[in-house]
Design an enzyme around this catalytic site. Structure first.
Site, PDB file in Angstrom:
ATOM      1  N   GLY A 102      52.266  41.976  38.249  1.00  0.00           N
ATOM      2  CA  GLY A 102      53.699  42.010  37.947  1.00  0.00           C
ATOM      3  C   GLY A 102      54.188  43.302  37.318  1.00  0.00           C
ATOM      4  O   GLY A 102      55.369  43.629  37.435  1.00  0.00           O
ATOM      5  N   GLU A 143      54.254  42.463  43.859  1.00  0.00           N
ATOM      6  CA  GLU A 143      55.411  41.629  43.520  1.00  0.00           C
ATOM      7  C   GLU A 143      56.698  42.451  43.519  1.00  0.00           C
ATOM      8  O   GLU A 143      57.118  42.917  42.486  1.00  0.00           O
ATOM      9  CB  GLU A 143      55.200  40.987  42.154  1.00  0.00           C
ATOM     10  CG  GLU A 143      53.925  40.132  42.088  1.00  0.00           C
ATOM     11  CD  GLU A 143      53.674  39.524  40.712  1.00  0.00           C
ATOM     12  OE1 GLU A 143      54.609  39.450  39.908  1.00  0.00           O
ATOM     13  OE2 GLU A 143      52.544  39.144  40.460  1.00  0.00           O
ATOM     14  N   TYR A 264      51.847  28.349  30.830  1.00  0.00           N
ATOM     15  CA  TYR A 264      52.719  28.908  29.796  1.00  0.00           C
ATOM     16  C   TYR A 264      54.125  28.373  30.040  1.00  0.00           C
ATOM     17  O   TYR A 264      54.393  27.779  31.097  1.00  0.00           O
ATOM     18  CB  TYR A 264      52.724  30.445  29.840  1.00  0.00           C
ATOM     19  CG  TYR A 264      53.304  31.014  31.127  1.00  0.00           C
ATOM     20  CD1 TYR A 264      52.506  31.198  32.239  1.00  0.00           C
ATOM     21  CD2 TYR A 264      54.659  31.326  31.217  1.00  0.00           C
ATOM     22  CE1 TYR A 264      53.026  31.684  33.427  1.00  0.00           C
ATOM     23  CE2 TYR A 264      55.189  31.823  32.395  1.00  0.00           C
ATOM     24  CZ  TYR A 264      54.369  31.986  33.493  1.00  0.00           C
ATOM     25  OH  TYR A 264      54.889  32.456  34.661  1.00  0.00           O
ATOM     26  N   TRP A 353      47.934  30.475  36.250  1.00  0.00           N
ATOM     27  CA  TRP A 353      48.114  31.709  35.490  1.00  0.00           C
ATOM     28  C   TRP A 353      48.449  31.270  34.082  1.00  0.00           C
ATOM     29  O   TRP A 353      49.507  30.696  33.890  1.00  0.00           O
ATOM     30  CB  TRP A 353      49.258  32.572  36.057  1.00  0.00           C
ATOM     31  CG  TRP A 353      49.425  33.794  35.190  1.00  0.00           C
ATOM     32  CD1 TRP A 353      50.121  33.880  34.011  1.00  0.00           C
ATOM     33  CD2 TRP A 353      48.831  35.083  35.409  1.00  0.00           C
ATOM     34  NE1 TRP A 353      49.991  35.134  33.474  1.00  0.00           N
ATOM     35  CE2 TRP A 353      49.213  35.889  34.306  1.00  0.00           C
ATOM     36  CE3 TRP A 353      48.007  35.625  36.408  1.00  0.00           C
ATOM     37  CZ2 TRP A 353      48.800  37.222  34.188  1.00  0.00           C
ATOM     38  CZ3 TRP A 353      47.614  36.947  36.277  1.00  0.00           C
ATOM     39  CH2 TRP A 353      48.014  37.732  35.179  1.00  0.00           C
TER      40      TRP A 353
END
Ligand SMILES: *[C@@H]1O[C@H](CO)[C@@H](O)[C@H](O)[C@H]1NC(C)=O
Length: 373
Positions: A102, A143, A264, A353
């Site tokens: 990212g 990304e 998360y 992730w």
């Protein structure tokens, strides 16, 4: 014919078939995947690798001058021993070196993919690195390719990468490296609507990791709370189910899709403590930094603040709140519902992730159990 002659003929035929067989990768029957990255502060040696079939070591970089894949000197010790480290607890776990990510430089990725010589530098160096450090595969997290040219170049890269991986396997006599990519939850770039090269992806990659999360976050949807990784989202586009259906309707086999889940959550500051459901008015983030928190930190927040927890089975998302702090995330119920969904849909598996954000392996364990044997 004498029986012994028949047996000899049979054996030589079997041997011939085995010899002529192309060096095909053994397709895994399931992917129970997880990403690890060193900046998480979580030691690779602490990963309970028995709960995973595939672990992604993130991220290797692409050099902006040479277009070669490189591992920073800071990451070198952990990356070079990653496979050996995680195989201590699970000798059959497979590892993939994940490239870009990212925060990678998008201009470098686009420039790399734009010319055959640069693609070759990327491809050859990636294969060398993977073999040097005993990774079983390579994963590209670009990304994202965002226009027609970049999507076409991404496709050219994948075709050439697959050919190079097959050639390397033939000459080395080793199992071919696995090739995967992390992609958007939709089969096209959302703002330009440019489609991914679906057929090329299908022919070149072992599977794609569908990033079915970050649908809502305080950075890009600051004025209302939202289910960051909704599985369903009635009346709205942003959902894992819509992503999976869109990819399969575009022609990608379900068996090439691995469903991503976030370990998360994202926080918001509620505008009104009394309005604390999904899609309630908010004023940006509540927590520090970008406003995210790992699952383990969210559990600490809940315990310390006696926060209220809610599982919404319509969207398949959890959230918690205390005062004007509101956090949307995936707890064990969301995770197990999503994994059961992935199995029911005939997908290849799921990934998280990231593994270091789990809390005493609660999510990883439930995910693994939900898939079953
Ligand atoms: C779950 O979320 C949906 C979407 O916001 C909402 O319409 C529904 O009322 C919620 N369900 C419950 C039980 O709160």
């Amino acid at each position: 014919m004498a029986p012994s002659k028949l047996i000899t003929m049979f054996i030589s035929t079997v041997l011939l078939v085995l010899l002529l067989r192309p060096a095909a990768a053994q397709a895994p029957s399931v992917v129970r995947g997880g990403y690890w990255f060193p900046e998480s502060g979580f030691a690779a040696s602490a990963i309970n690798s028995r709960l995973f079939t595939h672990l992604f070591c993130a991220f290797a970089a692409v050099d902006s001058g040479t277009y070669r894949v490189t591992i920073s000197s800071a990451n070198q010790p952990q990356f070079s021993s990653f496979t050996q480290t995680v195989q201590r607890q699970n000798p059959s776990v497979k590892t993939l070196l994940s490239i870009a990510g990212g925060s990678a430089n998008l201009a470098t990725l686009a420039a790399m993919a734009s010319q055959p010589g640069r693609r070759k530098a990327f491809i050859d160096s990636s294969i060398s690195l993977a073999r040097q450090y005993n990774f079983h595969g390579l994963d590209l997290d670009w990304e994202y390719p965002s226009d027609t040219t970049q999507m076409a170049n991404f496709g050219a890269l994948l075709t050439e990468w697959r050919a190079a991986v097959a050639a390397e396997a033939r000459s080395s006599g080793k199992q071919p490296l696995l090739l995967t990519a992390a992609v958007l939850y939709l089969p096209y770039y959302y703002s330009s609507a440019v489609p991914y090269p679906i057929r090329t992806i299908s022919n070149s990659l072992d599977w794609i990791n569908l990033m079915a999360y970050d649908f809502y976050g305080p950075g890009w949807s600051p004025t209302t709370t939202g289910p960051p990784a909704a599985l369903y989202n009635p009346g709205r586009r942003e959902s894992g189910d819509n992503g999976v259906n869109s990819w399969t309707q575009s022609g990608l086999p379900a068996k090439k899709i691995v469903l991503g889940m976030p370990f998360y959550g994202w926080s918001w500051r509620l505008a009104d403590a009394g309005k604390n459901g999904l899609f309630s008015p908010a004023n940006g983030k509540a927590l520090a930094g970008e406003g995210s928190a790992g699952y383990n930190q969210i559990n600490s927040f809940i315990a310390q603040n006696r926060a209220t927890k809610v599982f919404n089975s319509t969207v398949v998302s959890d959230y918690c709140y205390s005062g004007t702090t509101w956090i949307g995330y995936d707890d064990v119920q969301s995770v197990s519902t999503k994994v059961a969904y992935a199995k029911r849909k005939g997908l290849l598996g799921y990934f998280a992730w990231h593994v270091g954000a789990d809390d005493n392996w609660a999510l990883s364990t439930r995910a693994s159990q939900a898939w079953g044997a």
